[in-house]
Scaffold this active site. Structure first.
Site, mmCIF file in Angstrom:
data_model
loop_
_atom_site.group_PDB
_atom_site.id
_atom_site.type_symbol
_atom_site.label_atom_id
_atom_site.label_comp_id
_atom_site.label_asym_id
_atom_site.label_seq_id
_atom_site.Cartn_x
_atom_site.Cartn_y
_atom_site.Cartn_z
ATOM 1 N N LYS A 55 6.725 40.666 -14.745
ATOM 2 C CA LYS A 55 7.747 41.474 -15.415
ATOM 3 C C LYS A 55 7.751 42.942 -14.996
ATOM 4 O O LYS A 55 8.761 43.628 -15.158
ATOM 5 C CB LYS A 55 7.552 41.408 -16.927
ATOM 6 N N SER A 304 3.958 32.707 -13.606
ATOM 7 C CA SER A 304 4.616 33.948 -13.998
ATOM 8 C C SER A 304 3.713 34.957 -14.705
ATOM 9 O O SER A 304 3.985 36.143 -14.689
ATOM 10 C CB SER A 304 5.833 33.639 -14.863
#
Length: 407
Positions: A55, A304
């Site tokens: 992110k 992720s």
């Protein structure tokens, strides 16, 4: 400005910009997953980023595209954790204020980390969507600049830099598996992958209990789920992004959904075979490997993030061991007389079972000569070994009953 995002030129620009804050996450070839799937499987370990997740890419790139005036107003976002840390870290790099609204259910580690980057944290709502609503309200009240975690083409462009790195390192990649919560990562990765090589297939992976993108694609419009239920907190989103939805419709080849149980055993697989801690949302693309019906393809699973608190981790490990039959509990009835416990232990020892807990209940029956109950929790090598131990006990005249372990 949105129209100019998600172009090859912008992806190239973003790839250079994010290098200022990202670690190099080179692909890791997985012998284990390659052997078990018949494909060549590579992992893209974004769990190794400085904030523990990809992110940071979208957050930093988005903030870099803002004017000085927009930045100086202070930034606000809503996030279940990883985007929060990305924005907090990026804001600190730019020397601007950041306010992060997080659901009250966010794991403590993510709250503490976000604060450690100097952000102000506000806990509001049970799920991401409620936190987001509150963040919009605060943005209006205080004039903050809102940084959306996924429904923003600039953020998605930043996330898509992952695809640039994958293709540079593995030019002949056939499939890229990407987790989906709101769809920002999948938008960036699928759009850039198709721009670089239309033959690359990009498959989104969602938790079965929060499959908002799958529901939206089936309906042909952005759809809100009535409720969500998944241990993959980073992808627990009720409504996918509206702005980015057309890109997903155009560039995503398929969606796979994964049950929570599959994530639990995938966590064990990653820890034991790759010595890596990956959070539940990051494990979606690992669990999805078993659902693919192809052979001899080059597949990249994007991991992720790796922000999982230790309490969650210990419960996932315990449940994983139980699911894999490496820990199990049996109940046997014994006559209440000296030496019986030794006899049972002997049978288990001969079969190489390892006793980790005993629960001896003398008050199971009023007739103690008839029976006392012994609950034995054991460690085994797996299903076959468990069966062997149970059979041996049966052959020695015990009637072992399998019960749910209570660790």
């Amino acid at each position: 400005m949105e129209e100019t995002m998600l172009t090859l030129e912008k992806f190239e620009e973003a790839s250079e910009v994010v290098k200022q804050v990202t670690q190099e996450t080179k692909l890791v070839y997985s012998e284990y997953f390659s052997a078990s799937t018949g494909n060549r499987v590579y992992l893209k370990p974004e769990n190794m980023q400085v904030t523990g997740a990809y992110k940071i890419r979208g957050a930093y790139y988005k903030i870099s595209t803002l004017s000085d005036e927009e930045r100086s107003k202070g930034l606000i976002t809503a996030s279940a954790g990883n985007h929060a840390q990305g924005v907090a870290y990026a804001a600190k790099k730019f020397g601007v204020k950041a306010v992060i609204v997080m659901p009250t259910t966010t794991p403590l580690i993510k709250v503490e980390r976000t604060k450690s980057y100097g952000a102000e944290v506000v806990l509001e709502g049970d799920v991401y969507d409620e936190a987001c609503e509150h963040a919009y309200k605060l943005a209006e009240e205080h004039g903050y600049t809102f940084i959306h975690p996924f429904d923003d083409p600039a953020v998605a462009t930043g996330q898509g830099t992952i695809a640039m790195e994958i293709v540079k390192e593995l030019p002949l990649v056939d499939y890229i598996l990407v987790p989906i919560g709101g769809g920002g990562l999948a938008t960036g990765v699928s759009t850039l992958a198709k721009l670089l090589n239309p033959n690359i297939k990009v498959i989104g992976v969602e938790p079965a209990g929060a499959n908002c993108m799958q529901a939206s694609l089936e309906k042909g419009e952005v759809t809100t789920l009535p409720h969500i239920d998944t241990i993959a907190d980073g992808t627990a989103v009720k409504t996918p992004g509206e702005v980015i939805f057309p890109y997903i419709q155009k560039n995503l080849d398929d969606i796979i959904t994964v049950e929570d149980e599959e994530l639990i055993v995938s966590f064990l697989d990653m820890v034991e075979n790759h010595k890596m801690i990956v959070e539940n949302s990051g494990l979606l693309t690992v669990a999805a490997l078993k659902h693919l019906n192809m052979k001899n393809k080059k597949i990249v699973s994007i991991l992720s993030g790796g922000n999982m608190d230790v309490i969650t981790m210990s419960s996932v490990v315990q449940n994983g061991l139980i699911q894999r039959d490496r820990i199990f509990t049996i109940s046997v009835l014994l006559p209440d007389k000296p030496g019986e416990l030794v006899r049972v232990s002997q049978v288990i020892a001969e079969e190489q079972g390892n006793v980790i807990r005993l629960d001896h209940n003398q008050f199971f029956s009023t007739n103690r000569n008839a029976a006392v109950e012994l609950k034995i929790t054991l460690e085994a090598f797996g299903t076959q070994h468990k069966g062997q131990i149970v059979r041996a006990l049966e052959e020695h005249g015990y009637r072992p009953k399998l019960i749910r372990p209570n660790l």
